[in-house]
Motif scaffolding. Sequence first.
Motif, PDB file in Angstrom:
ATOM      1  N   MET A 241       0.839  -1.203   0.000  1.00 34.36           N
ATOM      2  CA  MET A 241       0.000   0.000   0.000  1.00 34.36           C
ATOM      3  C   MET A 241       0.875   1.254   0.000  1.00 34.36           C
TER       4      MET A 241
ATOM      5  N   LYS B  96      -4.403   1.600  -2.285  1.00 26.62           N
ATOM      6  CA  LYS B  96      -5.739   1.202  -1.821  1.00 26.62           C
ATOM      7  C   LYS B  96      -5.982  -0.288  -2.065  1.00 26.62           C
TER       8      LYS B  96
ATOM      9  N   MET C 177     -13.453   1.237   6.119  1.00 20.92           N
ATOM     10  CA  MET C 177     -13.399   1.910   4.825  1.00 20.92           C
ATOM     11  C   MET C 177     -14.781   2.073   4.199  1.00 20.92           C
TER      12      MET C 177
END
Length: 366
Positions: A108, A349, A365
Amino acid sequence: MKIGIPKEISNSENRVGMTPAGVLELTKLGHHVFVQSGAGENSGFDDEDYYVSGAKILPTIDRVYEQSEMIVKVKEPVEQEYDMIREDQIIFTFFHFASNKKLTEAMMKSKAVCIAYETVEEDDGSLPLLIPMSEVAGRMAIQQGAKYLEKPVKGKGLLLGGVPGVPPGKVLVLGAGTVGIQAAKMAAGLGAQVTILDVNMNKLRHVNDIMPSHVVTEFSNEYNIRKHIKTSDLVIGGILIAGARSPKLITRDMLKEMQPGAVIVDVAVDQGGCFETTRPTTHEEPAYIIDDIVHYCVSNMPGAVPHTSTVALTNVTLPYVLKLAENGWEKACRDDNALARGINIVNGKVVCEPILEAFGWKEAMA
């Protein structure tokens, strides 16, 4: 496109991301392929093989990452590689993110495009890039299980196939997918008594259709698992839920119901394993014992037969590598649903739901 093939540096990993034959298919189309010197040696391919196929040989792994827009590997990047990966670089390999939070967070942070072999999934639910390694691992599970049943390695001292006048061993296979079927095929070939458990009746029907009569099927539930482990000499764990952690089907307390010296081989170790007592091991130190039960949990079993594994893997990954190289990842994934399902992380993401669920990030999220 500029494509890099680094040398695998995971412990005891002998495979390489592409064969010289695969490199030739790319260079014929005008793509540039950079291969780290020595990357293919343990798989039986030397630098000259890659050079005559059109690759440029680079001396170090950092040079390969530096020069390449796409990296094609076998195993997930290790910590030494994290800082070499840069934003928008395509990393195409096995990742198994759901069992490795540190790796997930590192990818990430890199903002690379991470496409995982194990979640490339056809519309019918098949996993084309996982199948050949599952075939290798399923067959190897029986080879290794039979070996670890021997007394010098603390097994119960049993020949899996038996001999005239002595009954064969009993093998329990959890899961009737690719791993399970290949394991059952090998065990049956040795003459063992084999039972396969699964929750999918269509898979069990398929096993009944293709296997000899000494391979029997039962529905998988805790009752049946507990019943069979009491008499099983070898247990193979082959449960896979694409992209997610494997369920723990054999718990620590169940080991006490097994016979001392019995062996369990967890092929699902990359996804966290389907035994509660599973921990990843290496080819250098492949086994350990808990409650008198021998555990074999090598996380890269096919790495022990790298020539077979590398050729088998390139056979299935190359068509996708060609699509990515010819079209770029965005168009390639728009045009191919299976490849699109392989996208796990993009620009920092996580876009693969099972990974979010594994780390409890899905609600955060939402």
